[in-house]
Scaffold this active site. Structure first.
Site, PDB file in Angstrom:
ATOM      1  N   CYS A   1       0.820  -1.211   0.000  1.00 38.01           N
ATOM      2  CA  CYS A   1       0.000   0.000   0.000  1.00 38.01           C
ATOM      3  C   CYS A   1       0.856   1.265   0.000  1.00 38.01           C
ATOM      4  O   CYS A   1       1.688   1.447   0.896  1.00 38.01           O
ATOM      5  CB  CYS A   1      -0.915  -0.011   1.217  1.00 38.01           C
ATOM      6  SG  CYS A   1      -1.800   1.536   1.491  1.00 38.01           S
TER       7      CYS A   1
ATOM      8  N   TYR B   1      -5.218   5.849  -9.194  1.00 31.12           N
ATOM      9  CA  TYR B   1      -6.413   5.071  -8.849  1.00 31.12           C
ATOM     10  C   TYR B   1      -7.629   5.579  -9.621  1.00 31.12           C
ATOM     11  O   TYR B   1      -8.469   4.785 -10.055  1.00 31.12           O
ATOM     12  CB  TYR B   1      -6.683   5.158  -7.343  1.00 31.12           C
ATOM     13  CG  TYR B   1      -5.720   4.360  -6.505  1.00 31.12           C
ATOM     14  CD1 TYR B   1      -6.007   3.047  -6.145  1.00 31.12           C
ATOM     15  CD2 TYR B   1      -4.515   4.908  -6.077  1.00 31.12           C
ATOM     16  CE1 TYR B   1      -5.126   2.301  -5.379  1.00 31.12           C
ATOM     17  CE2 TYR B   1      -3.622   4.176  -5.311  1.00 31.12           C
ATOM     18  CZ  TYR B   1      -3.929   2.870  -4.963  1.00 31.12           C
ATOM     19  OH  TYR B   1      -3.053   2.126  -4.207  1.00 31.12           O
TER      20      TYR B   1
END
Length: 306
Positions: free
Chosen positions: A45, A172
């Site tokens: 992440c 994203y």
């Protein structure tokens, strides 16, 4: 990603549920103390990656413990390889639901757990690093860098806002877009910013000059994942990081700093993205490339002034 995070074909990141703050004076109810808090992260992440970088740069390894989840996540959320030895939990969701039984969102990393009260303090990733930088100063190692200097905060904050919107979250927004116009909007903004950063880094070693700051910490995790994941998996394929001479040299320069390089796990990164996004990669095959020499000389020492 959940269905609730796509609106009109555009990816909209869920709001952070836990937003309490740990403070040096304890006025928040959560005083900065050594050994009290546990940071939960995934090496995959990018938001968690930057907390690991700051923890290492400031010498807080013995002050704040870390629990690392497995890179492969399913519908139950992040899972510890065996169990977390401090909390005894197997899934991160257990900590979320024990802190808020009505929580229905994604169980995200990074997040900070208070071992004294037995609840999550924060999963507000934009603030965790600055909290470590400003509220745990009594525990910083001797000679630790000032990553968030007062006189530079307005410039750092302005740059961080741009980088978050168009680069960190921009990849994203491109990768999870379900409408062509939403994808192209994110794609164009991403590369406009990368082009601007390439120009900015032509005459300075780091984003704010000769010293690493919070701005570099926030940009680096996206750059580290760019060619390995975002270029192909998220369709951010106008240019590779390796096609930007200044950005690529800058990324390698940061990678050569142990706090950056030794917290960068390309195996975790690639397995997480390619295996846990079946709508994007239904075969779940993890590509073997790209083969990049992150240890190659970067030559950016020449840009240091004085």
């Amino acid at each position: 990603m959940t269905a609730q995070e796509v609106e009109g074909g555009r990816f909209v990141r869920q709001r952070n549920r836990f937003t309490e703050t740990i403070t040096a004076d304890g006025g928040s109810g959560y005083p900065a103390e050594s050994g009290r808090y546990r940071l939960f992260v995934s090496y995959a992440c990018p938001w968690a990656h930057r907390t690991l970088i700051v923890r290492r740069l400031l010498g807080l390894e013995e002050v704040i413990g870390v629990g690392v989840v497995d890179p492969i996540r399913d519908e139950r959320g992040w899972r510890f390889p065996d169990h977390d030895p401090v909390t005894g939990t197997v899934f991160l969701s257990e900590l979320y639901l024990s802190s808020d039984p009505g929580f229905t969102g994604r169980y995200t990393v990074p997040c900070v757990w208070d071992t004294e009260t037995g609840r999550l303090v924060t999963n507000d990733f934009p603030d965790i690093t600055t909290m470590l930088e400003t509220e745990f100063t009594a525990f910083h190692r001797p000679g630790a860098p000032d990553l968030y200097p007062v006189e530079l905060r307005p410039e750092i904050d302005e740059l961080n806002d741009l980088v978050y919107r168009t680069v960190n979250n921009g990849v994203y927004r491109a990768g999870f877009a379900t409408a062509q116009d939403a994808y192209e909007e994110a794609f164009d903004a991403l590369f406009a910013t990368l082009d601007g950063l390439e120009e900015r880094l032509a005459g300075r070693r780091y984003l704010l000059g000769d010293a690493v700051t919070e701005a570099d910490v926030r940009l680096y995790p996206t750059l580290a994942r760019f060619d390995a994941v975002y270029y192909s998996h998220f369709k951010c394929n106008l240019r590779r990081l390796a096609d930007y001479p200044n950005l690529w040299g800058y990324a390698r320069d940061l990678y050569s700093i142990p706090a950056f390089g030794e917290t960068t796990d390309f195996d975790h990164i690639k397995r997480h993205y390619y295996v846990t996004h079946p709508t994007i990669n239904p075969t779940r095959i993890v590509p073997k490339g790209p083969l990049l020499d992150w240890a190659a000389p970067h030559g950016r020492e020449r840009l240091a002034s004085g």
